[in-house]
Scaffold this motif. Structure first.
Motif, PDB file in Angstrom:
ATOM      1  N   ALA A 189       0.831  -1.147   0.011  1.00 56.31           N
ATOM      2  CA  ALA A 189       0.026  -0.052   0.078  1.00 56.31           C
ATOM      3  C   ALA A 189       1.105   1.349  -0.287  1.00 56.31           C
ATOM      4  N   ALA A 190       1.945   1.114   0.700  1.00 52.42           N
ATOM      5  CA  ALA A 190       2.816   2.288   0.781  1.00 52.42           C
ATOM      6  C   ALA A 190       3.732   2.586  -0.317  1.00 52.42           C
ATOM      7  N   VAL A 191       3.911   1.455  -1.416  1.00 53.26           N
ATOM      8  CA  VAL A 191       4.322   1.896  -2.574  1.00 53.26           C
ATOM      9  C   VAL A 191       3.342   2.304  -3.662  1.00 53.26           C
ATOM     10  N   SER A 192       2.162   1.596  -3.460  1.00 48.36           N
ATOM     11  CA  SER A 192       1.181   2.129  -4.447  1.00 48.36           C
ATOM     12  C   SER A 192       0.832   3.506  -4.338  1.00 48.36           C
ATOM     13  N   ALA A 193       0.597   3.876  -2.961  1.00 47.91           N
ATOM     14  CA  ALA A 193       0.082   5.219  -2.774  1.00 47.91           C
ATOM     15  C   ALA A 193       1.223   6.438  -2.889  1.00 47.91           C
ATOM     16  N   GLY A 194       2.511   6.012  -3.306  1.00 47.09           N
ATOM     17  CA  GLY A 194       3.325   6.856  -3.338  1.00 47.09           C
ATOM     18  C   GLY A 194       4.309   7.530  -2.126  1.00 47.09           C
ATOM     19  N   ILE A 195       3.762   6.860  -1.072  1.00 50.08           N
ATOM     20  CA  ILE A 195       4.366   7.192   0.136  1.00 50.08           C
ATOM     21  C   ILE A 195       5.914   6.604   0.279  1.00 50.08           C
ATOM     22  N   ALA A 196       6.209   5.647   0.025  1.00 49.33           N
ATOM     23  CA  ALA A 196       7.488   4.975  -0.038  1.00 49.33           C
ATOM     24  C   ALA A 196       7.837   4.374  -1.400  1.00 49.33           C
TER      25      ALA A 196
END
Length: 528
Positions: free
Chosen positions: A403-410
């Motif tokens: 989810a972090a990669v998909s949301a562009g957070i990490a």
């Protein structure tokens, strides 16, 4: 008149302060109060001492035809009622002889009470302490002495393999919360009269029983004396587990690295005793402490001594590499991204730049957020019930990372870096807590000064470790101070038959030799 009044008020005030400052301490006179001869007086004292204690039991019986009153005091749940009835109460009540005797106390001791654990008590304080320790205490009319009878009920939890230290080829036994069971597990492995077990009581409120175990002639007398001094200086209300003792006896008021060893495996503790260490066992705790503790023990495992030494050495090197990865990998990633981009291969740099495109945070904050999230997942997995704890940590890590990669957070690389660093920290359990702090400090230094900051912090940690001692033994031994003969059981491990001597830093007495090596040669085929 004013002077006399002031002196009296001053002395009265000092006495009040002395009484309020030591409310739990009893005077020397209280410690030597004799046991009353009257059974009625003893009952009144016990009922007053244990008032509002519904589990306190006083059983009054009469000695056969002699009509001598006897009371047996104990706490319900501590004493095995069946053994008490069959071996103590029944023989007393059924005593049929009415001949004259010199002393009822001697009669009970020599002819009636059939118990292997029988101790004579002479003071009232010793009697109360005996009851609080879970024993049955027997009082006799017209006698100023009492008996402490060891009739403790067996513990409910059986000896089983501990969850924290899984063994494949070694023993599956683990320590329990019973002090006697734990000392028995050690004596079962070291059948030697030089194995000494000394007992203490700690905690002014809890009166917890603890013992120290060591092998006389192998353990250094200076370390034994120092440990006893530190134990005797412990002044606290409660000792509920061995972790309380660890905090009181460890060197220094604050230490980033563990200074006292912990284990739930009897075979591991026995091996440490044979090297010259001392074990501390607390009643009610399944974890046994060992001192002195050296940092090299963090990468050692009991399985290393049960199989092929080449494989064991490779596993130790692997643990050491995993330890370095857990310390340095996140900081190395930040240093490369922020300061040393030219050292990254060109194709890899393009891949990392594409992965970081659109990330709103810097590499430092991105790594810090992911490390923080990993620690939360790890703690949640530990605190949740065992049946769902592992599922929560694994599924949570996968879902959160994706989810972090998909949301562009990490970015994807930082998820890999964080996961690999966290997994490598689990390979060296004693340094998990220290590793969490060092990773953050190393990350901050890398973000400030790059490789130079990491090197500076590494030097400071090495200087810190070189200055530490555990009960007078250098923490980095045998690396610092360097001793080549002790390297046989450090980063590599040699066969058991080649470990001729015990670690010099722990034992250099008359029993420093451990083995004489192999006494036979390989069989060769004869020609003809």
């Amino acid at each position: 008149m004013f002077k006399v009044f002031s002196k009296k008020s001053k002395s009265k005030k000092m006495n009040q302060e002395k009484n309020t400052s030591n409310p739990n301490n009893t005077s020397k006179k209280d410690n030597i109060i004799k046991i009353p001869k009257s059974i009625g007086s003893i009952k009144d004292i016990l009922n007053q001492e244990f008032t509002l204690c519904s589990d306190f039991i006083i059983r009054e019986v009469v000695l056969g035809k002699l009509n001598v009153k006897i009371i047996i005091a104990s706490f319900d749940g501590f004493v095995d009622k069946k053994i008490l009835a069959e071996n103590i109460i029944e023989p007393i009540m059924q005593y049929s002889q009415n001949t004259k005797i010199s002393s009822v106390y001697t009669l009970l001791k020599e002819k009636i009470i059939s118990s292997g654990d029988l101790e004579e008590l002479n003071t009232l304080k010793d009697s109360i302490d005996g009851i609080l320790s879970g024993n049955a205490v027997l009082f006799v009319e017209d006698e100023e002495k009492a008996f402490k009878i060891g009739l403790k009920a067996p513990e409910m939890r059986a000896v089983e393999q501990p969850d924290t230290e899984i063994s494949i080829k070694g023993s599956k036994e683990g320590f329990t919360e019973n002090l006697l069971t734990n000392t028995t597990l050690i004596r079962r492995r070291i059948k030697n009269s030089n194995l000494k077990v000394e007992s203490f009581k700690l905690g002014e409120r809890t009166n917890t029983d603890i013992v120290i175990c060591y092998i006389q002639g192998i353990a250094q007398p200076e370390i034994i004396d120092e440990l006893k001094k530190r134990i005797n200086k412990i002044k606290t209300d409660a000792i509920l587990t061995s972790g309380y003792i660890e905090q009181f006896i460890q060197d220094g008021s604050f230490s980033l690295f563990p200074m006292v060893g912990n284990s739930e495996k009897p075979d591991k503790v026995a091996a440490k005793l044979l090297e010259g260490r001392i074990a501390i066992i607390s009643d009610g705790a399944s974890t046994v402490l060992t001192i002195p503790y050296l940092v090299i023990e963090s990468i050692q495992a009991q399985e290393d001594y049960y199989g092929e030494f080449i494989f064991a050495s490779s596993m130790r090197i692997l643990r050491f590499i995993a330890l370095l990865i857990s310390f340095y990998l996140p900081a190395l990633y930040v240093a490369l991204i922020s300061f040393h981009q030219t050292t990254i291969p060109f194709k890899l740099m393009l891949t990392m730049a594409a992965a970081r495109q659109g990330i709103p945070f810097s590499a430092f904050f991105e790594t810090l957020i992911m490390l923080f999230a990993f620690e939360i997942l790890r703690e949640a997995g530990l605190r949740m019930p065992r049946s769902i704890g592992q599922a929560v940590s694994i599924v949570g890590a996968i879902v959160l990372g994706d989810a972090a990669v998909s949301a562009g957070i990490a970015s994807a690389p930082i998820v890999i870096v964080t996961a690999l660093s966290g997994i490598c920290s689990f390979i060296v359990p004693p340094l998990i807590k220290a590793g969490s702090i060092i990773r953050i400090l190393m990350l901050i230094s890398a973000n400030a000064l790059g490789f130079f900051g990491m090197a500076t912090l590494t030097n400071l940690i090495i200087i810190y470790l070189c200055s530490k001692k555990s009960f007078g033994i250098p923490y980095l031994a045998p690396i610092s101070p360097f001793r080549a003969t002790d390297l046989k059981d450090s980063l590599i491990v040699v066969p058991i038959w080649a470990m001729f001597g015990r670690p010099h830093s722990l034992s250099h007495g008359q029993y420093s030799k451990r083995t004489r090596g192999k006494s036979f040669s390989t069989r060769r085929k004869q020609n003809g």
